[in-house]
Motif scaffolding. Structure first.
Motif, short mmCIF file in Angstrom:
data_model
loop_
_atom_site.label_atom_id
_atom_site.label_comp_id
_atom_site.label_asym_id
_atom_site.label_seq_id
_atom_site.Cartn_x
_atom_site.Cartn_y
_atom_site.Cartn_z
N GLU A 54 0.84 -1.20 0.00
CA GLU A 54 0.00 0.00 0.00
C GLU A 54 0.88 1.25 0.00
N GLU A 55 0.54 2.21 -0.83
CA GLU A 55 1.23 3.49 -0.89
C GLU A 55 0.24 4.57 -0.49
N VAL A 56 0.52 5.28 0.59
CA VAL A 56 -0.36 6.36 1.03
C VAL A 56 -0.03 7.60 0.20
N LEU A 57 -1.00 8.06 -0.57
CA LEU A 57 -0.81 9.23 -1.42
C LEU A 57 -1.12 10.53 -0.70
N PHE A 58 -1.98 10.45 0.32
CA PHE A 58 -2.40 11.63 1.07
C PHE A 58 -3.01 11.16 2.37
N LYS A 59 -2.77 11.89 3.45
CA LYS A 59 -3.41 11.58 4.73
C LYS A 59 -3.60 12.86 5.52
N SER A 60 -4.78 13.01 6.10
CA SER A 60 -5.08 14.13 6.98
C SER A 60 -5.92 13.57 8.11
N GLU A 61 -5.55 13.87 9.33
CA GLU A 61 -6.29 13.36 10.48
C GLU A 61 -6.23 14.39 11.60
N HIS A 62 -7.39 14.91 12.00
CA HIS A 62 -7.45 15.81 13.14
C HIS A 62 -8.89 15.90 13.65
N THR A 63 -9.03 16.29 14.89
CA THR A 63 -10.34 16.39 15.52
C THR A 63 -11.07 17.62 15.00
N GLN A 64 -12.36 17.42 14.65
CA GLN A 64 -13.20 18.50 14.15
C GLN A 64 -14.60 18.33 14.71
N ASP A 65 -15.40 19.40 14.65
CA ASP A 65 -16.78 19.25 15.08
C ASP A 65 -17.58 18.55 13.98
N ARG A 66 -18.74 18.02 14.35
CA ARG A 66 -19.55 17.23 13.43
C ARG A 66 -19.99 18.03 12.22
N GLU A 67 -20.28 19.32 12.39
CA GLU A 67 -20.71 20.14 11.27
C GLU A 67 -19.62 20.27 10.21
N ALA A 68 -18.37 20.43 10.64
CA ALA A 68 -17.26 20.55 9.69
C ALA A 68 -17.07 19.24 8.93
N ILE A 69 -17.19 18.12 9.62
CA ILE A 69 -17.07 16.81 8.97
C ILE A 69 -18.18 16.64 7.95
N ALA A 70 -19.41 17.01 8.31
CA ALA A 70 -20.54 16.91 7.39
C ALA A 70 -20.29 17.76 6.14
N SER A 71 -19.68 18.90 6.30
CA SER A 71 -19.38 19.77 5.17
C SER A 71 -18.39 19.10 4.22
N TYR A 72 -17.34 18.46 4.75
CA TYR A 72 -16.39 17.73 3.91
C TYR A 72 -17.10 16.62 3.15
N LEU A 73 -17.94 15.86 3.85
CA LEU A 73 -18.65 14.76 3.20
C LEU A 73 -19.59 15.26 2.10
N ARG A 74 -20.26 16.41 2.34
CA ARG A 74 -21.12 17.00 1.31
C ARG A 74 -20.30 17.41 0.08
N SER A 75 -19.12 17.97 0.31
CA SER A 75 -18.26 18.36 -0.81
C SER A 75 -17.87 17.15 -1.66
N VAL A 76 -17.53 16.06 -1.01
CA VAL A 76 -17.19 14.84 -1.74
C VAL A 76 -18.41 14.33 -2.49
N ALA A 77 -19.59 14.34 -1.84
CA ALA A 77 -20.82 13.88 -2.48
C ALA A 77 -21.13 14.71 -3.72
N GLU A 78 -20.95 16.01 -3.64
CA GLU A 78 -21.20 16.88 -4.79
C GLU A 78 -20.26 16.57 -5.94
N LYS A 79 -18.98 16.35 -5.64
CA LYS A 79 -18.01 16.01 -6.68
C LYS A 79 -18.38 14.68 -7.33
#
Length: 95
Positions: free
Chosen positions: A3-28
């Motif tokens: 396995e080759e990790v091309l990108f990784k980001s991990e940090h604590t966020q509030d639920r609203e911010a996570i939902a926003s990221y997921l919505r952005s991916v869904a739109e794409k």
């Protein structure tokens, strides 16, 4: 296959911010476009095919007594040289 990790980001966020990221991916995904992930000076762009494999997993890591870490993982997978027409299993429902 290694396995080759091309990108990784991990940090604590509030639920609203996570939902926003997921919505952005869904739109794409709905638009059929590429997805670019950026954090600091790192970035990677991927182009999911029309039918990637979608894996959802809920896990508990740690002791069997339930005092471990819980996670929900969402993963899109596809072969770089494939049209993404594979996949198996029953239909996913999220309630």
């Amino acid at each position: 296959m290694p396995e080759e990790v091309l990108f990784k980001s991990e940090h604590t966020q509030d639920r609203e911010a996570i939902a926003s990221y997921l919505r952005s991916v869904a739109e794409k995904l709905e638009q059929g476009g590429s997805i670019t992930l950026k954090a600091g000076s790192e970035s990677v762009t991927v182009e999911p095919p029309a039918r990637p494999t979608f894996e959802v997993k809920a896990e508990r890591e740690g002791p069997a007594d339930g005092a471990g870490e819980l996670s929900i993982e969402f993963e899109l997978e596809w072969d770089e040289d494939s049209d993404g027409s594979g996949g198996s299993g029953g239909a996913l429902e999220i309630e």
